[in-house]
Scaffold this active site. Structure first.
Site, PDB file in Angstrom:
ATOM      1  N   CYS A   2      31.232  40.444  36.724  1.00 47.18           N
ATOM      2  CA  CYS A   2      29.845  40.252  36.317  1.00 47.18           C
ATOM      3  C   CYS A   2      29.568  38.783  36.026  1.00 47.18           C
ATOM      4  CB  CYS A   2      29.560  41.062  35.060  1.00 47.18           C
ATOM      5  SG  CYS A   2      30.089  42.776  35.116  1.00 47.18           S
ATOM      6  N   ARG A  27      30.369  36.303  42.767  1.00 50.45           N
ATOM      7  CA  ARG A  27      31.307  37.045  41.929  1.00 50.45           C
ATOM      8  C   ARG A  27      31.292  38.533  42.239  1.00 50.45           C
ATOM      9  NH1 ARG A  27      32.782  34.186  37.140  1.00 50.45           N
ATOM     10  NH2 ARG A  27      32.939  36.099  35.945  1.00 50.45           N
ATOM     11  N   TRP A  74      28.717  44.211  37.698  1.00 48.56           N
ATOM     12  CA  TRP A  74      29.651  44.897  38.599  1.00 48.56           C
ATOM     13  C   TRP A  74      30.131  46.122  37.841  1.00 48.56           C
ATOM     14  CZ3 TRP A  74      34.969  46.133  38.845  1.00 48.56           C
ATOM     15  CH2 TRP A  74      35.468  46.392  40.131  1.00 48.56           C
ATOM     16  N   ASN A 100      30.154  40.772  29.896  1.00 49.44           N
ATOM     17  CA  ASN A 100      31.225  40.932  30.880  1.00 49.44           C
ATOM     18  C   ASN A 100      32.458  41.424  30.140  1.00 49.44           C
ATOM     19  OD1 ASN A 100      29.456  39.687  32.607  1.00 49.44           O
ATOM     20  ND2 ASN A 100      30.630  37.792  32.812  1.00 49.44           N
ATOM     21  N   GLY A 101      33.210  42.319  30.758  1.00 53.34           N
ATOM     22  CA  GLY A 101      34.429  42.827  30.142  1.00 53.34           C
ATOM     23  C   GLY A 101      34.377  44.322  29.953  1.00 53.34           C
ATOM     24  N   GLU A 480      48.321  38.996  54.213  1.00 51.05           N
ATOM     25  CA  GLU A 480      47.048  38.332  53.941  1.00 51.05           C
ATOM     26  C   GLU A 480      46.057  38.568  55.074  1.00 51.05           C
ATOM     27  OE1 GLU A 480      44.008  35.749  52.423  1.00 51.05           O
ATOM     28  OE2 GLU A 480      45.514  37.093  51.584  1.00 51.05           O
ATOM     29  N   LYS A 484      42.380  40.367  54.567  1.00 52.15           N
ATOM     30  CA  LYS A 484      41.093  39.786  54.957  1.00 52.15           C
ATOM     31  C   LYS A 484      40.273  40.778  55.779  1.00 52.15           C
ATOM     32  CE  LYS A 484      41.049  36.201  52.771  1.00 52.15           C
ATOM     33  NZ  LYS A 484      41.667  37.070  51.776  1.00 52.15           N
ATOM     34  N   GLU A 487      38.993  43.533  53.472  1.00 49.73           N
ATOM     35  CA  GLU A 487      37.997  43.080  52.506  1.00 49.73           C
ATOM     36  C   GLU A 487      36.597  42.978  53.092  1.00 49.73           C
ATOM     37  OE1 GLU A 487      39.984  40.143  49.242  1.00 49.73           O
ATOM     38  OE2 GLU A 487      39.956  39.401  51.294  1.00 49.73           O
ATOM     39  N   HIS A 503      60.925  52.197  60.492  1.00 46.48           N
ATOM     40  CA  HIS A 503      61.204  52.989  59.296  1.00 46.48           C
ATOM     41  C   HIS A 503      59.977  53.724  58.784  1.00 46.48           C
ATOM     42  CE1 HIS A 503      65.299  51.453  58.863  1.00 46.48           C
ATOM     43  NE2 HIS A 503      64.810  50.254  59.177  1.00 46.48           N
ATOM     44  N   LYS A 602      34.601  38.345  43.007  1.00 46.27           N
ATOM     45  CA  LYS A 602      35.363  37.127  43.288  1.00 46.27           C
ATOM     46  C   LYS A 602      36.480  36.914  42.284  1.00 46.27           C
ATOM     47  CE  LYS A 602      36.309  33.212  45.277  1.00 46.27           C
ATOM     48  NZ  LYS A 602      37.019  33.240  46.567  1.00 46.27           N
TER      49      LYS A 602
END
Length: 607
Positions: A2, A27, A74, A100-101, A480, A484, A487, A503, A602
């Protein structure tokens, strides 16, 4: 997560707050709102959706006043909707609060407040805060201090009171909050970009501090009411750097900024007889010399940067190196003690789980070094020594230039650790670090492959699944690359060590499965080639990225991207950029929100 912005001064607050909220869009959020104090009291507008929708509503019903707060939410507790959006008011029209939190004991507090005739309108944990404040006596600062004394959890808050119209009160514990000022204006925000257009003079609040912004200036106290120390820092980021500058998306801009960002990370970082100079604090030779184990603690993309560092560092360090996911590390019982060296890696410097891991390390008397992008962030203040990446503001939620800058900074830090432990000489460290000087040029070269990557994306963008394979230093790059794609394109993608294919994952291979194979001559080339033969035998679609172009490679690949060969330390950088471009081009073709992908934030500042 947030975002918070607050303003008090001589100009109309509404446009300042909306401007700040737009700077915080990166964010991640699902709703937004403002609370502004004017001649007619407190005016609130909030709603689910984008800031543009809030802006349209404020055109129809503007909120006039010179003091106000704003928020992008958020969702954690309560679904995204107009009612759960911030600011919250409580039972009266006096107060507005943004948060926020996470308030961990909100259920118990809510029941107690309801028993005292408080009526709740939302499903959020946040709303208990404003009801608690309503019950207190004294000044707004005293009410906030008393209310927070009943709260368990993490928070950054900003509160306004129509009965104290010239004031904003903020507080933090575990979630970031910064304060800025000019001669006749004060600002409060969850992150620097929100206020960088107005001031570069920033105070980073510490945990358990309360700040009052009023006509008399800025006053910072602790939770007991005592005066607290505060240091003002001058931020050297150019506000223009956070604009798109003609690019369609911030992510594309930041991909293209990587040669510059990596160059800035390297600039002035040569080894002298005294070793590598840290940006803040000191990495003491005696602490490093006695270190018997190294823990690299990070989350998300930074965790993969740490995984790359482990491979690189093991070339010249002969002690155990563990790479730990912050959210797991904080609840484990790892063998941490005064002979441990802990390296925290975080773009924002505010990642909650990484911070908790560093706090755990501090309690065990471990030495802490960190690689961070944001000056003055909380991670930097929890570390003995800090190496800044100097990548500049990264707005796109999917990290790009922060990752490649971290790879370079971690390579330098590893050499310094090796020098302090007597594994390399200063001369050898200089020579090894000198290899990194090729990085900006090599990254620029990869950006020139964009047309070929577009062609590749057009072939595969409608696929539902991808596998990414790599070995050695390219295994974390495969992870990575898969991240990407997940995401920003919402495609299911997984990264695996190529040797693990047989495997289990090989069961997924058929003619509909694209397999991205990363092959370098620098490491186990023949083994990876054999793994790809296994994919071909099962009719998988093979996309090869390689720095070794042979007739065999050409024959095995359905699609081929040829990359330049360089020293092993540079290989992850060279392979990363085309994977970023592939994810970006696929996402554009699928029509997703590239810079603000669904459900993501973010900076993850809550557990």
């Amino acid at each position: 997560m947030c975002g918070i912005i607050g303003y008090r001064g001589e100009r109309e607050a509404q446009p300042v707050i909306l401007s700040g909220l737009k700077k915080l869009e990166y964010r991640g959020y699902d709703s937004a709102g403002v609370a502004i104090i004017g001649d007619e009291g407190l005016g609130i507008e909030k709603m689910e959706g984008k800031i543009a929708q809030l802006e349209d509503a404020l055109v129809k019903s503007p909120k006039s006043g010179k003091v106000g707060i704003g928020h992008t939410r958020w969702a954690t507790h309560g679904e995204p909707n107009d009612v759960n959006a911030h600011p919250h008011q409580g039972c009266t029209d006096r107060y507005g609060l943004v948060h926020n939190g996470i308030i961990e004991n909100h259920r118990r507090l809510r029941k107690e407040l309801e028993s005292r005739d408080h009526e709740f309108s939302s499903d959020t944990d946040t709303e208990v805060l404003i009801h608690l404040i309503e019950e207190q006596e004294g000044s707004l600062e005293e009410k906030v201090r008393a209310a927070l004394g009943e709260v368990d959890g993490t928070f950054a808050i900003a509160v306004v009171d129509a009965d104290t119209p010239g004031k904003i009160v903020g507080a933090r514990r575990g979630s970031p909050l910064v304060v800025g000022s000019t001669d006749d204006e004060q600002f409060i925000a969850s992150d620097v970009p929100a206020i960088l257009d107005y001031t570069k003079e920033i105070i980073y609040l510490e945990d358990n501090q309360i700040v009052s912004l009023a006509g008399s200036g800025i006053e910072i106290t602790d939770f007991e009411g005592g005066e607290a120390e505060a240091t003002t820092r001058t931020i050297d980021w150019d506000p223009v750097a956070a604009q798109k500058e003609g690019y369609k998306h911030f992510m594309l801009k930041e991909i293209n900024e990587q040669p510059q960002a990596v160059g800035d990370t390297l600039r002035g970082r040569g080894f002298t007889d005294g070793g590598l100079k840290m940006d803040e604090g000191e990495l003491r030779e005696k602490d490093v010399a006695k270190a018997e184990k190294i823990f690299i603690v990070a989350c998300g993309t930074s965790y993969y940067a740490g995984r790359v560092a482990k491979y690189v560092w093991e070339e010249y360090l002969d002690i155990p190196i563990e790479v730990e996911i912050g959210s797991e590390f904080r609840y484990r019982n790892p063998p941490l003690d005064e002979n441990s060296l802990v390296v925290g890696v975080s773009q924002s410097g505010e990642t909650a789980d990484t911070l908790a891991g560093l706090e755990k390390s501090r309690e065990a008397d471990a030495t802490i070094a960190s690689v961070v992008n944001v000056l003055g962030s909380t991670v930097t203040r929890r570390s003995d020594a800090v190496l800044y990446t100097h990548a500049g503001p990264e707005i796109g939620v999917a990290s790009t230039k922060a990752f490649t800058s971290q790879l370079v900074a971690l390579s330098l830090l590893g050499l310094e650790i090796a020098r302090m432990k007597g594994k390399v000489t200063v001369s050898e460290a200089k020579k090894a670090a000198g290899k990194l000087s090729r990085a900006p040029g090599l990254l620029q070269e990869q950006l020139e492959n964009v047309d070929r990557i577009k062609e590749l994306a057009e072939v595969f963008y409608e696929k539902d699944d991808f596998l990414f394979l790599g070995r050695d230093v390219l295994y974390p790059v495969a992870l990575e690359g898969a991240l990407k794609l997940k995401e920003i394109s919402y495609i299911h993608a997984e990264g695996y060590p190529a040797g693990e294919l047989k495997h289990g994952p090989i069961a997924l291979i058929d003619e509909n499965m694209p397999v991205v194979a990363l092959i370098t001559k620098n490491s186990v080339y023949d083994k990876v080639y054999s793994n790809i033969e296994e994919v071909r035998a099962r009719k998988g679609k093979i996309i090869v990225f390689t720095d070794e172009l042979t007739e065999d490679t050409k024959s095995i690949a359905d699609e081929l991207i040829h990359l330049p060969r360089a020293d092993k330390v540079l290989t992850p950088l060279i392979f990363t950029v085309p994977l970023q471009l592939l994810a970006y081009q696929v996402a554009v073709l699928r029509g997703t929100d590239v810079d603000q992908p669904r459900n993501l934030a973010k900076s993850v500042t809550v557990e």
